[in-house]
Design a protein around this motif. Sequence first.
Motif, short mmCIF file in Angstrom:
data_model
loop_
_atom_site.label_atom_id
_atom_site.label_comp_id
_atom_site.label_asym_id
_atom_site.label_seq_id
_atom_site.Cartn_x
_atom_site.Cartn_y
_atom_site.Cartn_z
N ALA A 112 0.84 -1.20 0.00
CA ALA A 112 0.00 0.00 0.00
C ALA A 112 0.87 1.25 0.00
CB ALA A 112 -0.93 -0.01 1.21
N GLU A 113 1.93 1.24 0.78
CA GLU A 113 2.84 2.39 0.82
C GLU A 113 3.52 2.59 -0.54
OE1 GLU A 113 7.01 3.77 2.92
OE2 GLU A 113 5.84 2.16 3.86
N PHE A 114 3.93 1.50 -1.17
CA PHE A 114 4.56 1.57 -2.49
C PHE A 114 3.60 2.20 -3.50
CE2 PHE A 114 4.86 -0.31 -6.73
CZ PHE A 114 6.09 0.16 -7.12
N LEU A 115 2.35 1.76 -3.52
CA LEU A 115 1.38 2.28 -4.48
C LEU A 115 1.10 3.77 -4.27
CD1 LEU A 115 -1.08 -0.73 -4.65
CD2 LEU A 115 0.58 0.01 -6.38
N ALA A 116 1.15 4.21 -3.02
CA ALA A 116 0.97 5.64 -2.74
C ALA A 116 2.20 6.44 -3.20
CB ALA A 116 0.72 5.85 -1.26
N ARG A 117 3.39 5.90 -2.94
CA ARG A 117 4.62 6.61 -3.28
C ARG A 117 4.89 6.63 -4.78
NH1 ARG A 117 9.50 4.57 0.26
NH2 ARG A 117 10.53 6.17 -0.98
N VAL A 118 4.48 5.58 -5.49
CA VAL A 118 4.76 5.51 -6.92
C VAL A 118 4.03 6.61 -7.69
CG1 VAL A 118 2.94 3.91 -7.71
CG2 VAL A 118 5.21 3.82 -8.74
N GLU A 119 2.95 7.12 -7.12
CA GLU A 119 2.22 8.24 -7.74
C GLU A 119 2.96 9.56 -7.58
OE1 GLU A 119 -0.49 7.91 -9.58
OE2 GLU A 119 -0.41 5.75 -9.24
N ARG A 120 3.74 9.71 -6.49
CA ARG A 120 4.42 10.97 -6.18
C ARG A 120 5.87 11.02 -6.66
NH1 ARG A 120 2.59 9.49 -0.88
NH2 ARG A 120 4.77 9.24 -0.35
N GLU A 121 6.52 9.87 -6.72
CA GLU A 121 7.96 9.82 -7.01
C GLU A 121 8.22 9.19 -8.37
OE1 GLU A 121 10.13 8.00 -3.79
OE2 GLU A 121 8.67 8.72 -2.34
N ASP A 122 9.49 9.21 -8.78
CA ASP A 122 9.90 8.55 -10.01
C ASP A 122 9.79 7.04 -9.80
OD1 ASP A 122 11.06 7.78 -12.41
OD2 ASP A 122 13.11 8.08 -11.68
N PRO A 123 8.91 6.37 -10.53
CA PRO A 123 8.69 4.94 -10.29
C PRO A 123 9.94 4.09 -10.50
CG PRO A 123 7.07 5.79 -11.85
CD PRO A 123 8.02 6.89 -11.56
N GLN A 124 10.74 4.40 -11.51
CA GLN A 124 11.93 3.59 -11.78
C GLN A 124 12.93 3.70 -10.63
OE1 GLN A 124 12.52 1.50 -14.62
NE2 GLN A 124 10.31 1.76 -14.63
N GLU A 125 13.16 4.91 -10.16
CA GLU A 125 14.10 5.10 -9.06
C GLU A 125 13.59 4.46 -7.77
OE1 GLU A 125 16.05 8.72 -6.54
OE2 GLU A 125 15.65 9.06 -8.66
N LEU A 126 12.30 4.59 -7.51
CA LEU A 126 11.70 4.00 -6.33
C LEU A 126 11.85 2.47 -6.35
CD1 LEU A 126 9.99 4.14 -3.75
CD2 LEU A 126 7.97 4.15 -5.22
N MET A 127 11.56 1.86 -7.49
CA MET A 127 11.68 0.41 -7.59
C MET A 127 13.13 -0.04 -7.47
SD MET A 127 8.73 -0.68 -10.30
CE MET A 127 8.81 0.72 -11.41
N ALA A 128 14.07 0.74 -8.00
CA ALA A 128 15.49 0.41 -7.87
C ALA A 128 15.91 0.42 -6.40
CB ALA A 128 16.35 1.38 -8.67
N ARG A 129 15.44 1.42 -5.65
CA ARG A 129 15.77 1.49 -4.24
C ARG A 129 15.15 0.33 -3.46
NH1 ARG A 129 13.44 6.32 -2.48
NH2 ARG A 129 13.20 7.19 -4.53
N LEU A 130 13.91 0.00 -3.77
CA LEU A 130 13.24 -1.08 -3.04
C LEU A 130 13.84 -2.45 -3.32
CD1 LEU A 130 9.50 -0.01 -3.33
CD2 LEU A 130 10.90 -0.10 -1.26
N THR A 131 14.36 -2.64 -4.51
CA THR A 131 14.93 -3.94 -4.85
C THR A 131 16.41 -4.03 -4.48
OG1 THR A 131 15.44 -3.22 -7.09
CG2 THR A 131 13.33 -4.32 -6.74
N GLY A 132 17.01 -2.92 -4.08
CA GLY A 132 18.43 -2.94 -3.74
C GLY A 132 19.32 -3.02 -4.96
#
Length: 76
Positions: A34-54
């Motif tokens: 749920a937090e990811f889905l909220a953040r993906v709307e506000r932030e750069d999705p590619q960068e966010l996913m890169a950070r989450l996956t390490g």
Amino acid sequence: MPDAHGFAYTVHGTQVTITHHGRSAVVLRGDRAAEFLARVEREDPQELMARLTGNYKRGNERTARNHPRNRGRRGR
């Protein structure tokens, strides 16, 4: 951080699956999804996913360690 790319995500109910170049990288469930889905709307999705996956290491760490300017820095 270098440009992140190649990430995608799919939502299955309360679960989010993040893939990198077609391969599953991480599965988020519950509050994290749920937090990811909220953040993906506000932030750069590619960068966010890169950070989450390490996905920070790029495979050149051994090459950099053996570079002449870094010799003598072993153990740091």
